[in-house]
Design a protein around this motif. Structure first.
Motif, PDB file in Angstrom:
ATOM      1  N   HIS A 110       0.820  -1.213   0.000  1.00 29.12           N
ATOM      2  CA  HIS A 110       0.000   0.000   0.000  1.00 29.12           C
ATOM      3  C   HIS A 110       0.859   1.270   0.000  1.00 29.12           C
ATOM      4  N   ALA A 111       2.094   1.162   0.449  1.00 28.65           N
ATOM      5  CA  ALA A 111       2.985   2.324   0.412  1.00 28.65           C
ATOM      6  C   ALA A 111       3.265   2.763  -1.022  1.00 28.65           C
ATOM      7  N   LEU A 112       3.083   1.869  -1.969  1.00 30.10           N
ATOM      8  CA  LEU A 112       3.287   2.216  -3.383  1.00 30.10           C
ATOM      9  C   LEU A 112       2.224   3.175  -3.894  1.00 30.10           C
ATOM     10  N   LEU A 113       1.142   3.333  -3.145  1.00 26.54           N
ATOM     11  CA  LEU A 113       0.107   4.284  -3.563  1.00 26.54           C
ATOM     12  C   LEU A 113       0.621   5.722  -3.559  1.00 26.54           C
ATOM     13  N   VAL A 114       1.563   6.030  -2.692  1.00 27.09           N
ATOM     14  CA  VAL A 114       2.096   7.398  -2.632  1.00 27.09           C
ATOM     15  C   VAL A 114       2.791   7.773  -3.943  1.00 27.09           C
ATOM     16  N   PRO A 115       3.768   6.988  -4.436  1.00 24.17           N
ATOM     17  CA  PRO A 115       4.355   7.374  -5.726  1.00 24.17           C
ATOM     18  C   PRO A 115       3.365   7.259  -6.885  1.00 24.17           C
ATOM     19  N   ILE A 124       1.851  19.206  -1.620  1.00 30.43           N
ATOM     20  CA  ILE A 124       0.654  19.695  -0.936  1.00 30.43           C
ATOM     21  C   ILE A 124      -0.533  18.798  -1.262  1.00 30.43           C
ATOM     22  N   TRP A 125      -0.628  18.331  -2.503  1.00 33.28           N
ATOM     23  CA  TRP A 125      -1.714  17.451  -2.890  1.00 33.28           C
ATOM     24  C   TRP A 125      -1.507  16.042  -2.348  1.00 33.28           C
ATOM     25  N   LEU A 126      -0.269  15.658  -2.097  1.00 35.03           N
ATOM     26  CA  LEU A 126       0.016  14.312  -1.590  1.00 35.03           C
ATOM     27  C   LEU A 126      -0.161  14.189  -0.080  1.00 35.03           C
ATOM     28  N   LEU A 127      -0.118  15.290   0.641  1.00 38.18           N
ATOM     29  CA  LEU A 127      -0.196  15.226   2.104  1.00 38.18           C
ATOM     30  C   LEU A 127      -1.431  14.487   2.625  1.00 38.18           C
ATOM     31  N   PRO A 128      -2.641  14.739   2.120  1.00 38.46           N
ATOM     32  CA  PRO A 128      -3.791  13.985   2.637  1.00 38.46           C
ATOM     33  C   PRO A 128      -3.688  12.481   2.377  1.00 38.46           C
ATOM     34  N   ILE A 149      -2.172   6.805   4.344  1.00 45.22           N
ATOM     35  CA  ILE A 149      -1.395   5.599   4.052  1.00 45.22           C
ATOM     36  C   ILE A 149      -0.350   5.306   5.114  1.00 45.22           C
ATOM     37  N   PHE A 150       0.410   6.306   5.558  1.00 42.65           N
ATOM     38  CA  PHE A 150       1.475   6.042   6.534  1.00 42.65           C
ATOM     39  C   PHE A 150       0.954   5.447   7.837  1.00 42.65           C
ATOM     40  N   SER A 188      -1.762   3.770   8.262  1.00 45.05           N
ATOM     41  CA  SER A 188      -2.303   2.443   7.942  1.00 45.05           C
ATOM     42  C   SER A 188      -1.186   1.410   7.864  1.00 45.05           C
ATOM     43  N   ILE A 189      -0.097   1.773   7.222  1.00 46.09           N
ATOM     44  CA  ILE A 189       1.031   0.848   7.107  1.00 46.09           C
ATOM     45  C   ILE A 189       1.632   0.585   8.482  1.00 46.09           C
ATOM     46  N   TYR A 190       1.720   1.617   9.298  1.00 44.45           N
ATOM     47  CA  TYR A 190       2.262   1.424  10.634  1.00 44.45           C
ATOM     48  C   TYR A 190       1.366   0.494  11.450  1.00 44.45           C
ATOM     49  N   LEU A 191       0.049   0.635  11.322  1.00 44.60           N
ATOM     50  CA  LEU A 191      -0.867  -0.249  12.054  1.00 44.60           C
ATOM     51  C   LEU A 191      -0.744  -1.696  11.588  1.00 44.60           C
ATOM     52  N   ILE A 192      -0.598  -1.898  10.291  1.00 48.80           N
ATOM     53  CA  ILE A 192      -0.410  -3.257   9.776  1.00 48.80           C
ATOM     54  C   ILE A 192       0.874  -3.845  10.338  1.00 48.80           C
ATOM     55  N   ARG A 193       1.938  -3.049  10.323  1.00 49.52           N
ATOM     56  CA  ARG A 193       3.223  -3.507  10.858  1.00 49.52           C
ATOM     57  C   ARG A 193       3.116  -3.816  12.339  1.00 49.52           C
ATOM     58  N   ALA A 194       2.431  -2.966  13.101  1.00 50.68           N
ATOM     59  CA  ALA A 194       2.278  -3.190  14.540  1.00 50.68           C
ATOM     60  C   ALA A 194       1.494  -4.472  14.804  1.00 50.68           C
TER      61      ALA A 194
END
Length: 184
Positions: free
Chosen positions: A101-106, A131-135, A140-141, A143-149
């Motif tokens: 899911h981190a690939l969604l950012v690029p 600025i458009w990527l911040l939301p 995503i960040f 969410s990825i941290y929760l999956i990792r946790a």
């Protein structure tokens, strides 16, 4: 007993045929994806076949370059935006890792850049993309941290140490070709 054996044989045959069909579909799809990835340098350099003129007449219509001044430059910019987006999408849809899911950012970044490049009147492209990527990154960040946790909570519930888990998951090839295959 013969009827039951025949029934089992027919079921096994059906399973083998459907398994073989799905395997063939995977092979064909994988071959198409691999061919597209291998063709990306050729796709990128298609801009060289676009003439270096401000107004380009094609069978699809007439293209007039406003801001870029040349159809060649405009299509070079489009190739610079489309190819990384294309490769990121392939990576996203074929990735088997938990963090895909981190690939969604690029992907969103390249999409936004492609859209702004398609707006040929734009003077300032790639200036305020963050600025458009911040939301999107704000969703995503965490969410990825929760999956990792959650993964580490499940790992830590067991009595194994990280070293034991790493050894358990580690594949140790014995031959040179096995070591090479490990990376592909």
């Amino acid at each position: 007993m013969d009827k039951q054996q025949q029934k089992l044989t027919k079921e096994n045959l059906k399973f083998r045929l459907t398994d073989k069909k799905s395997y063939n579909k995977k092979i064909i799809l994988g071959s198409i994806v691999a061919s597209l990835v291998a063709a990306t340098p050729f796709l990128f350099y298609l801009y060289e076949y676009v003439p270096d003129v401000a107004r380009w007449d094609t069978i699809f219509g007439t293209y007039e370059s406003i801001e870029y001044g040349s159809a060649n430059v405009a299509f070079w910019v489009l190739a610079m935006k489309f190819i990384p987006l294309f490769l990121s999408l392939i990576w996203f849809f074929t990735c088997r890792h938990w963090w895909y899911h981190a690939l969604l950012v690029p992907i969103v970044m390249f999409s936004f850049q492609l859209i702004s490049a398609l707006n040929f009147d734009a003077r300032y492209t790639d200036e305020f993309d963050i600025i458009w990527l911040l939301p999107i990154m704000a969703i995503i960040f965490p969410s990825i941290y929760l999956i990792r946790a959650r993964m580490f909570n499940k790992i830590n519930d067991h009595d194994k140490t990280m070293e034991e888990l790493e050894e358990e998951f580690m594949i140790k090839p014995k031959t040179f070709w096995g070591k090479v295959k490990q990376y592909f």
